[in-house]
Structures are given as structure tokens and as C-alpha cells.
Design an enzyme around this catalytic site. Structure first.
Site, short mmCIF file in Angstrom:
data_model
loop_
_atom_site.label_atom_id
_atom_site.label_comp_id
_atom_site.label_asym_id
_atom_site.label_seq_id
_atom_site.Cartn_x
_atom_site.Cartn_y
_atom_site.Cartn_z
N LYS A 1 0.40 -0.91 -0.01
CA LYS A 1 -0.02 0.00 0.33
C LYS A 1 1.21 1.57 0.00
O LYS A 1 1.94 1.37 1.21
CB LYS A 1 -1.14 -0.23 0.94
CG LYS A 1 -1.66 1.53 1.30
CD LYS A 1 -3.15 0.65 2.53
CE LYS A 1 -4.30 1.84 2.11
NZ LYS A 1 -4.69 1.85 3.70
N GLU B 1 -19.03 -5.11 10.62
CA GLU B 1 -19.51 -4.12 11.75
C GLU B 1 -21.51 -4.90 12.63
O GLU B 1 -20.96 -4.42 13.93
CB GLU B 1 -20.67 -2.99 10.86
CG GLU B 1 -19.55 -2.30 10.94
CD GLU B 1 -18.97 -2.51 9.29
OE1 GLU B 1 -17.76 -1.65 8.83
OE2 GLU B 1 -19.04 -3.83 8.37
N ARG C 1 -25.56 -1.04 8.04
CA ARG C 1 -25.10 -2.39 7.86
C ARG C 1 -26.17 -3.20 9.57
O ARG C 1 -26.38 -4.19 9.44
CB ARG C 1 -23.65 -3.54 7.73
CG ARG C 1 -23.09 -3.00 6.32
CD ARG C 1 -22.35 -3.15 6.48
NE ARG C 1 -21.63 -3.81 5.11
CZ ARG C 1 -20.75 -4.53 4.15
NH1 ARG C 1 -19.54 -4.34 4.87
NH2 ARG C 1 -20.95 -4.53 2.83
#
Length: 441
Positions: free
Chosen positions: A292, A376, A404
Site C-alpha cells: 500500500k 460491523e 449494516r
């Protein structure tokens, strides 16, 4: 595109990138020149996003992977679905939208995510994790039912594999279709450093000396010998030996043939591997290891900051200091002060420690801090369990992702009435204290 974006000055693109308007244009570039194209894309991203802001780190990490995907597959006929899709900037640049990259996330400009209405090359839109594998499987099922012939590729980061929907999709792939390709883009990061058992598992695959030797030998066969027989032999060697070493390999148990880990920045090996697996009549997963922020030192030094940010100085990556504390910082620091006075207070995040500033809580009370990863729903239920035992959990989730948890908020936080259930007796965790329902921020 409206006038605001059209009036923005378009920077001059470097030679190879400027020549790409279609798949045919990309195929005209000789393979030895593709690393140069990757460098041009990185430089363009670094300079363009310094003005507009955006998800710099994730896109710098998938430059070579995106080039290889578009060399082997031809969109929009073939479908490439990006999980979250914040890492789709390079995909946009390779599908005719490079001249507009300076408008990304600007009013009337390119979307910061894949967007179906923006381009036929964006086969599926997204804005959070866990969507790619299920959507891609639906596309495969539709293709098979209609008797059509195209490829579907789901590109997902390792952090997305902690998401429940991703695991549910994995459970259904082998019984739904024979042709399915998943790319596991493994960089050990979501927005923050990945956590949990799966993160440790992927890291063990990366760091295994035997696995590294095997991967290098396989790549050597593909690169040096070439041709169908050598390529088949290399993958036969890889698959057979690896299964002897790792008999309980996770993805094989899901019915997916596993390849990797491969260097996600090695374009020739990526191209040859993708060309091989796309013709297999079985579901496959290709595990690539990427870095990354590759190519830009400030992004390498601070992956969390450069995951997504506003404008910055190209020279050193510095951003303008915020004159006043953010709401998140006030929340995080206040919760720390509350927790000093109340040992029943706990804090929960879903891979968003820095964004919610619960990293302050983590530093102060590591034993009362929980990062559940991109999960979540589990985080909300976990909070309810804590509350049922008298703890005071604070779960901090962005509203975009909290949607969610609607079922958990209704069924587990509200309907179960955990606070009322223990009103007539002391809490078991802390005598004298009563249970509390989770606080959602």
C-alpha cells in the site's frame, strides 16, 4: 459532466498513459514498456490527488495488478468488480478516463468509487467492503443461466475477508458456478492495520519460507521457460506440493483452487498467471501481495493517513493543519476521560480506529478496546453481549457503515431490552452496577 469539472484545467498526461483510450490501445504497448506505464500512472496519481485529495495509498498499491488485469481481460465484456472500489482509480485511467483523473471527487467530475452510471467499464458500484464476491457470483450465475461466455473477476483486499458477506459468498461459490475468479489483494491494511485470525493466517502464508521458495520456483518456470507445457507443469508443482504442506488450506476447503502468494508488482508473472487461470473450468483464488502506497515514501511511512486524505504537498506529503479539533477527536478524548472514572466503559471499532479516534482509547485502555475488523454486524452484537453483562460499550461506526447494523440495533439492542432485564439485581461483572445498552456513535 457539468461545467464545474469541465472548467478545471486538464494536466498533460505522460506519453504512454495519454495513448490509452481502450483495451486495444493498452495491448499495443510492448510488455517491456509496462513498468514505465506503471511509473507514469503513479506519478499522475501522486500529483493529481495532491490537489483533489482521494484514496492515494490503495491505488498506488494496485497499479501493476490493474495493468495486468486489463491486459488479460477486456472490459466491459469481461467484468471486474472491485470490493469497496476506492482502489479503482487506476482501472478508470486504463478505461479511457485518464484525462479526467484531475476531476476525481470534484463536483461534476469522476466518482471516487466505481460507478455504473459513469462508465460501462464499471460493472458494479460500491462504497464499502464485502460486496464484490457476492455480486460477482451473481453475475457468474446470470452468465451461466443465459449461456453466455465472459469472465468475472472479483478484486478484494484481505481486510474484506473479515466481512461476513465475503465469507457467506465463499461458502456458495463452488456450488453455484465452475468459472469464478477472485483476486485476494493482500497488503495487510484496511484503513488501519488488519486484525484478527484471518489477518494472521494471510500473514503466515506470506512469511512461510517454504511457501516463498515454492512461489519463486513457480514464477521462475513461467518467466524463463514459457509456453503451455511449462506453465501447466509449474502450476501442477505448486498445487501438489502446497497441498502436502498445507493440507487444511482455507480456500481449498471452500472448493476454490488457490494460487499464490505472488508478487503483486511483478507485471509479467501476473499476466502469465491470470492468462492461465482464466481458462480453468473451476473456481479459483489468486493471492497477490502488494504494498500500500508503493512508489511514494510519505504514503509508505504513514499508510493510515494516505489511505484517504485531502490535498497535500507532493514533496513531503504534509497536509494543512486543522485549526480546531474534529468531532471525532473530541469524542475519543472525552471517552478516555470517562473511562478513567468508570472501569465498565469499553470501546469498539470496526477497522476505523484512527477515523473515529478510538486509537486514543486503545492507547489508554488496551484491554478494554476491541477492533473487530470490517465486521460491523458482529461489532454491534458483541456490544450487546457486553451490555448484557453490565459493561458500558461504546461502538463508534461511520453512519455509512452503521446501516449494516439495522437488524442488530432493532433485534439485539432495542428488542432484547438488556438494561431492563437486570434492573432487579446487581450486575454480575461489577456488583452494584446495572447493565447498559450499547452506545452507538
Amino acid at each position: 459532466m457539468n461545467q464545474t469539472a469541465m472548467n478545471s484545467p486538464s494536466p498533460e498526461l505522460p506519453e504512454l498513459l495519454a495513448s490509452i483510450r481502450s483495451h486495444a490501445d493498452l495491448m499495443k504497448i510492448p510488455e517491456p514498456e509496462l513498468p514505465r506505464l506503471a511509473e507514469e500512472i503513479r506519478n499522475t496519481l501522486i500529483h493529481s490527488l495532491s490537489l483533489t485529495g482521494g484514496h492515494l495509498g490503495p491505488n498506488l498499491g494496485v497499479v501493476e495488478l490493474s495493468i495486468a488485469l486489463h491486459r488479460v481481460f477486456e472490459t466491459p465484456r469481461d467484468k471486474i468488480i472491485f470490493d469497496v472500489s476506492h482502489q479503482a482509480y487506476v482501472h478508470k485511467m486504463l478505461t479511457g478516463r485518464a484525462p479526467l483523473i484531475h476531476t476525481i471527487r470534484q463536483h461534476g467530475g469522476l466518482s471516487g468509487f466505481a460507478k455504473m452510471s459513469e462508465s460501462p467499464h464499471d460493472s458494479y458500484g460500491a462504497g464499502h467492503a464485502g460486496t464484490a464476491l457476492s455480486a460477482a457470483l451473481g453475475m457468474c450465475a446470470a452468465r451461466d443461466l443465459k449461456g453466455e461466455d465472459y469472465h468475472v473477476v472479483a478484486v478484494a483486499g484481505d481486510a474484506a475477508f473479515t466481512c461476513g458477506t465475503t465469507l457467506e459468498a465463499l461458502n456458495n461459490i463452488s456450488q453455484t458456478t465452475k468459472r469464478y475468479i477472485t483476486i485476494l489483494n493482500d497488503n495487510e491494511w484496511a484503513i488501519d492495520k488488519n486484525v484478527g485470525a484471518l489477518a494472521k493466517y494471510f500473514n503466515s502464508l506470506q512469511t512461510s519460507e517454504t511457501f516463498s521458495w515454492l512461489r519463486d520456483k513457480t514464477a521462475s518456470f513461467i518467466e524463463k521457460l514459457g509456453g503451455t507445457q511449462a506453465r501447466d507443469f509449474a502450476f501442477k508443482l505448486e498445487g501438489t506440493t502446497k497441498n502436502l504442506i498445507f493440507p487444511s488450506l482455507l480456500f481449498n476447503k471452500f472448493g476454490l483452487r488457490y494460487f499464490g502468494p505472488l508478487d503483486g508488482h511483478d507485471i509479467p508473472t501476473l499476466i502469465r498467471t491470470l492468462a492461465y487461470i482464466k481458462d480453468l473450468n473451476e473456481p479459483v483464488i489468486l493471492h497477490v501481495v502488494t504494498q500500500k502506497g508503493k512508489g511514494y515514501q510519505p504514503a509508505l511511512d504513514n499508510p493510515t493517513k494516505f489511505h484517504g486524505l485531502g490535498s497535500y504537498c507532493v514533496r513531503d506529503g504534509e497536509t494543512q493543519a486543522v485549526p480546531t479539533p474534529t468531532f471525532s477527536h473530541i469524542f475519543g478524548s472525552t471517552l478516555v476521560e470517562m473511562a478513567r472514572e468508570d472501569e465498565s466503559i469499553t470501546a469498539i471499532t470496526a477497522a476505523m480506529a484512527s477515523g473515529t479516534k478510538l486509537d486514543l482509547f486503545k492507547e489508554a485502555f488496551p484491554k478494554r478496546y476491541f477492533d473487530v475488523g470490517i465486521a460491523e454486524e458482529h461489532g454491534a452484537l458483541f456490544a450487546c453481549g457486553l451490555a448484557a453483562e453490565g459493561m458500558k460499550p461504546y461502538i463508534a461506526i461511520y453512519s455509512t457503515f452503521m446501516q449494516r447494523c439495522i437488524d442488530m440495533i432493532q433485534h439485539d439492542a432495542a428488542l432484547q431490552k438488556t438494561a431492563r432485564a437486570f434492573l432487579h439485581g446487581p450486575c454480575r461483572a461489577f456488583p452494584g452496577r446495572r447493565p447498559h445498552t450499547p452506545r452507538a456513535v
